[in-house]
Design a protein around this motif. Structure first.
Motif, PDB file in Angstrom:
ATOM      1  N   MET A  23       0.829  -1.215   0.000  1.00  0.00           N
ATOM      2  CA  MET A  23       0.000   0.000   0.000  1.00  0.00           C
ATOM      3  C   MET A  23       0.866   1.269   0.000  1.00  0.00           C
ATOM      4  O   MET A  23       0.433   2.327  -0.389  1.00  0.00           O
ATOM      5  N   THR A  24       2.140   1.112   0.429  1.00  0.00           N
ATOM      6  CA  THR A  24       3.017   2.292   0.512  1.00  0.00           C
ATOM      7  C   THR A  24       3.202   2.944  -0.853  1.00  0.00           C
ATOM      8  O   THR A  24       3.121   4.171  -0.985  1.00  0.00           O
ATOM      9  N   SER A  25       3.421   2.156  -1.878  1.00  0.00           N
ATOM     10  CA  SER A  25       3.622   2.722  -3.220  1.00  0.00           C
ATOM     11  C   SER A  25       2.354   3.405  -3.726  1.00  0.00           C
ATOM     12  O   SER A  25       2.415   4.450  -4.388  1.00  0.00           O
ATOM     13  N   ALA A  26       1.188   2.814  -3.403  1.00  0.00           N
ATOM     14  CA  ALA A  26      -0.074   3.413  -3.819  1.00  0.00           C
ATOM     15  C   ALA A  26      -0.292   4.753  -3.118  1.00  0.00           C
ATOM     16  O   ALA A  26      -0.741   5.728  -3.735  1.00  0.00           O
ATOM     17  N   LEU A  27       0.068   4.814  -1.818  1.00  0.00           N
ATOM     18  CA  LEU A  27      -0.076   6.074  -1.078  1.00  0.00           C
ATOM     19  C   LEU A  27       0.869   7.143  -1.616  1.00  0.00           C
ATOM     20  O   LEU A  27       0.506   8.320  -1.707  1.00  0.00           O
ATOM     21  N   ASP A  28       2.084   6.729  -1.956  1.00  0.00           N
ATOM     22  CA  ASP A  28       3.038   7.690  -2.539  1.00  0.00           C
ATOM     23  C   ASP A  28       2.492   8.255  -3.849  1.00  0.00           C
ATOM     24  O   ASP A  28       2.628   9.461  -4.128  1.00  0.00           O
ATOM     25  N   ALA A  29       1.869   7.390  -4.655  1.00  0.00           N
ATOM     26  CA  ALA A  29       1.296   7.844  -5.924  1.00  0.00           C
ATOM     27  C   ALA A  29       0.133   8.818  -5.670  1.00  0.00           C
ATOM     28  O   ALA A  29      -0.019   9.812  -6.401  1.00  0.00           O
ATOM     29  N   ILE A  30      -0.656   8.544  -4.634  1.00  0.00           N
ATOM     30  CA  ILE A  30      -1.773   9.440  -4.304  1.00  0.00           C
ATOM     31  C   ILE A  30      -1.249  10.792  -3.819  1.00  0.00           C
ATOM     32  O   ILE A  30      -1.745  11.853  -4.224  1.00  0.00           O
ATOM     33  N   ARG A  31      -0.215  10.764  -2.950  1.00  0.00           N
ATOM     34  CA  ARG A  31       0.372  12.022  -2.466  1.00  0.00           C
ATOM     35  C   ARG A  31       0.866  12.863  -3.644  1.00  0.00           C
ATOM     36  O   ARG A  31       0.607  14.066  -3.720  1.00  0.00           O
ATOM     37  N   ASP A  32       1.600  12.224  -4.544  1.00  0.00           N
ATOM     38  CA  ASP A  32       2.150  12.958  -5.689  1.00  0.00           C
ATOM     39  C   ASP A  32       1.042  13.421  -6.630  1.00  0.00           C
ATOM     40  O   ASP A  32       1.073  14.551  -7.143  1.00  0.00           O
ATOM     41  N   GLY A  33       0.063  12.543  -6.854  1.00  0.00           N
ATOM     42  CA  GLY A  33      -0.983  12.847  -7.829  1.00  0.00           C
ATOM     43  C   GLY A  33      -1.924  13.960  -7.420  1.00  0.00           C
ATOM     44  O   GLY A  33      -2.520  14.620  -8.283  1.00  0.00           O
ATOM     45  N   TYR A  34      -2.048  14.187  -6.099  1.00  0.00           N
ATOM     46  CA  TYR A  34      -2.978  15.216  -5.618  1.00  0.00           C
ATOM     47  C   TYR A  34      -2.262  16.428  -5.011  1.00  0.00           C
ATOM     48  O   TYR A  34      -2.892  17.274  -4.385  1.00  0.00           O
ATOM     49  N   SER A  35      -0.944  16.503  -5.196  1.00  0.00           N
ATOM     50  CA  SER A  35      -0.173  17.647  -4.666  1.00  0.00           C
ATOM     51  C   SER A  35      -0.120  18.759  -5.707  1.00  0.00           C
ATOM     52  O   SER A  35       0.896  18.960  -6.384  1.00  0.00           O
ATOM     53  N   PHE A  36      -1.220  19.453  -5.868  1.00  0.00           N
ATOM     54  CA  PHE A  36      -1.278  20.547  -6.848  1.00  0.00           C
ATOM     55  C   PHE A  36      -0.717  21.815  -6.212  1.00  0.00           C
ATOM     56  O   PHE A  36      -0.882  22.067  -5.023  1.00  0.00           O
ATOM     57  N   PHE A  37      -0.089  22.642  -7.040  1.00  0.00           N
ATOM     58  CA  PHE A  37       0.421  23.925  -6.555  1.00  0.00           C
ATOM     59  C   PHE A  37      -0.607  25.039  -6.705  1.00  0.00           C
ATOM     60  O   PHE A  37      -0.457  26.111  -6.126  1.00  0.00           O
ATOM     61  N   GLU A  38      -1.626  24.784  -7.474  1.00  0.00           N
ATOM     62  CA  GLU A  38      -2.649  25.813  -7.653  1.00  0.00           C
ATOM     63  C   GLU A  38      -3.807  25.581  -6.680  1.00  0.00           C
ATOM     64  O   GLU A  38      -3.907  24.510  -6.069  1.00  0.00           O
ATOM     65  N   PRO A  39      -4.698  26.583  -6.514  1.00  0.00           N
ATOM     66  CA  PRO A  39      -5.789  26.450  -5.537  1.00  0.00           C
ATOM     67  C   PRO A  39      -6.644  25.221  -5.806  1.00  0.00           C
ATOM     68  O   PRO A  39      -6.945  24.877  -6.952  1.00  0.00           O
ATOM     69  N   ALA A  40      -7.031  24.533  -4.730  1.00  0.00           N
ATOM     70  CA  ALA A  40      -7.839  23.318  -4.837  1.00  0.00           C
ATOM     71  C   ALA A  40      -8.754  23.214  -3.613  1.00  0.00           C
ATOM     72  O   ALA A  40      -8.499  23.827  -2.578  1.00  0.00           O
ATOM     73  N   ILE A  41      -9.830  22.457  -3.768  1.00  0.00           N
ATOM     74  CA  ILE A  41     -10.717  22.200  -2.640  1.00  0.00           C
ATOM     75  C   ILE A  41     -10.453  20.797  -2.132  1.00  0.00           C
ATOM     76  O   ILE A  41     -10.152  19.886  -2.909  1.00  0.00           O
ATOM     77  N   GLU A  42     -10.519  20.621  -0.812  1.00  0.00           N
ATOM     78  CA  GLU A  42     -10.202  19.346  -0.211  1.00  0.00           C
ATOM     79  C   GLU A  42     -11.468  18.543   0.043  1.00  0.00           C
ATOM     80  O   GLU A  42     -12.435  19.052   0.607  1.00  0.00           O
ATOM     81  N   LEU A  43     -11.424  17.277  -0.373  1.00  0.00           N
ATOM     82  CA  LEU A  43     -12.572  16.395  -0.201  1.00  0.00           C
ATOM     83  C   LEU A  43     -12.399  15.473   0.999  1.00  0.00           C
ATOM     84  O   LEU A  43     -13.376  15.146   1.687  1.00  0.00           O
ATOM     85  N   GLY A  44     -11.172  15.059   1.294  1.00  0.00           N
ATOM     86  CA  GLY A  44     -10.934  14.159   2.414  1.00  0.00           C
ATOM     87  C   GLY A  44      -9.501  13.665   2.403  1.00  0.00           C
ATOM     88  O   GLY A  44      -8.631  14.229   1.738  1.00  0.00           O
TER      89      GLY A  44
END
Length: 531
Positions: A1-22
């Motif tokens: 699961m560690t690799s999947a979490l790393d991919a999620i962290r990278d994939g949702y780390s936007f530098f522009e404004p975003a709204i948080e869902l959870g």
């Protein structure tokens, strides 16, 4: 699961404004440093919130709405069950709630949203929302009336006839008046002149209108017509939530869903092009989306598809809310960039097939989505969105945040007071009834009846003179010229029609209607602006 979490962290780390869902889930545990977010600029790429009943779709809608309005973007949402009205009230802290929000990494504080409550035609508690029959257009109205494609085309010809003759269709009584006139002895010639309209088809449409009226829908059609600019309101830095209360939607689901489509068509017609903006002008939540597509004609589906595809350039984002992705046609589903999928059940072969079809709509992932979607808890969802570059983000099991407003309805007396205090109540509260097709045709028929009576009176007087031999010299009656009599009658009818259509009011309306008719992809006419 560690690799999947790393991919999620990278994939949702936007530098522009975003709204948080959870926060992303590692099994049953929220990972608070792996936030699942939606870029603000991608909200106009549309989205889908789906899941079985009781899995948390309404809470997700509430959380998204709060985050979007905090970013300064207005939201429109329909409240079918009354639960969303809680957004107008602060949430209530509890030990269980605070434990959940802390575990999910949410800095929770109670807060209410600025809400304007609306009601279709004033049915229920809310500022009345109305639309004229003309602006609704034949395609949308055919969907409400349940007409087939042939009858839909007939309705289009009737709308064209009304527009060509300066007959304003404001409410259902106006449309009925035009239909009744065209199927009467006086209007048969004009019905024939339209071409392709049978008396039987007109009769079917007339009966369908009567059925719609029996459901109370006449309250919705009329004036003052709702101005869609009132959906774009902000209050300070926050967007305002325009909430349509629909307690009686089960009685006429087609009217509800088609009215929402009318709002989108009006937005599409009136808003200017903005291209790719930093944030949308409005986000539109389309709840119970399956109602829109049930029994819809091919032309209607094509029009909805075109609206969804093009309205994003007007700065409008649409989220469809329904139980299964398969409730939405494939050509529309393909245009929805954000997916929030709550739990699905697979207890029957049909549900198992729907689950398989749902898995096929997601990007390729290492997760076993078939198993995951059936084991999600309430308030958990599978999420994928579009990143700022327009690529899909990694599929992320997500623990959705808790709303800061009340989960459950706001007390009815509070809602009623908010409606009474709204300045929009003065604009839309009182129904208007100006001269339209019904009055014009009634006057026309009355004038025709008077002319007939006068002609008969003259004929009777001439007859009396002929037979009164004691006081008048005997006259030899002239032979009757049938052709001249027929032509005279036609000239009389024509002069009557010209007298109606030459009035300044009708000329003004006709010029306006000629410009406005058939605007928009649904055949809707542009609404007259309030003064």
């Amino acid at each position: 699961m560690t690799s999947a979490l790393d991919a999620i962290r990278d994939g949702y780390s936007f530098f522009e404004p975003a709204i948080e869902l959870g926060s992303a889930l590692d099994g049953d545990t929220p990972v608070t440093d792996a936030r699942v977010r939606i870029p603000l600029s991608m909200l106009n790429r549309h989205g889908l919130i789906a899941g079985a009943t009781g899995t948390g779709k309404t809470v997700t809608l509430q959380v998204l709405t709060e985050a979007i309005t905090r970013a300064g973007v207005p939201v429109f949402a329909a409240d079918l069950k009354g639960d969303l009205s809680g957004m107008a009230s602060e949430g209530q802290a509890s030990e269980k709630l605070l434990a959940r929000t802390k575990a999910n990494g949410q800095d929770w504080e109670p807060a209410a949203s600025a809400v304007n409550f609306y009601a279709l035609g004033g049915e229920g508690t809310g500022i009345p929302m109305r639309a004229t029959v003309s602006s609704f257009g034949p395609l949308l109205l055919a969907k409400v009336l349940g007409l087939n494609e042939t009858q839909e085309s007939v309705l289009g010809l009737i709308f064209h006839y009304a527009d060509s003759n300066g007959l304003a269709l404001l409410d259902l009584s106006d449309l009925k008046a035009v239909l009744m006139f065209l199927t009467s002895d006086e209007g048969k010639a004009e019905l024939k002149s339209i071409g392709g309209v049978s008396t039987a088809s007109a009769g079917v449409i007339l009966r369908s209108i009567a059925n719609l009226e029996a459901q109370g829908a006449e309250a919705f059609f009329g004036e003052p017509e709702f101005d869609i600019s009132d959906l774009l309101r902000t209050e300070g830095p926050a967007g305002v939530v325009s909430m349509l209360e629909l307690p009686a939607v089960q009685n006429r689901p087609a009217l509800f869903s088609t009215f929402l489509m009318w709002l989108l068509a009006e937005l599409f017609e009136q808003l200017p092009e903005v291209g790719d903006a930093d944030k949308p002008k409005l986000v539109f939540f389309f709840d119970e989306a399956h109602l829109l597509f049930q029994g819809a004609s091919k032309a209607f589906i094509e029009s909805v598809t075109q609206t969804v595809r093009l309205i994003r350039s007007k700065g409008v984002g649409i989220f469809f809310v329904t139980q299964r992705p398969t409730d939405v046609p494939e050509e529309i589903l393909a245009q929805l960039g954000s997916r929030v999928q709550h739990q699905l059940r697979a207890h029957t072969p049909k549900e198992a097939k729907a689950l398989k079809d749902t898995v096929a709509t997601f990007p390729v992932t290492d997760f076993d989505l078939g198993e995951l979607l059936t084991t999600l808890g309430t308030g958990e969802a599978i999420v994928t969105v579009m990143d700022p570059d327009g690529s899909p983000t990694p599929v992320a099991p997500t623990k959705v945040f808790a709303p800061t407003s009340k989960m459950g309805p706001t007390p009815p007396e509070v809602v009623a007071q908010m409606v009474a205090d709204s300045p929009l109540s003065a604009t839309y509260g009182e129904r208007l009834d100006r001269e339209s097709a019904r009055e014009i045709l009634t006057q026309r028929l009355e004038e025709g009846a008077e002319d007939d009576a006068q002609a008969k009176g003259k004929a009777a007087g001439a007859d009396s003179d002929t037979h009164d031999g004691d006081e008048q010299p005997q006259r030899i009656p002239a032979p009757r010229n049938t052709r001249e009599t027929s032509q005279s009658s036609k000239r009389q009818d024509k002069s009557l029609l010209e007298s109606v259509l030459s009035s300044s009011e009708v000329r003004t309306f006709t010029r306006t209607a000629a410009r406005e008719i058939a605007r928009g992809i649904f055949g809707t006419g542009r609404r007259r602006r309030r003064k």
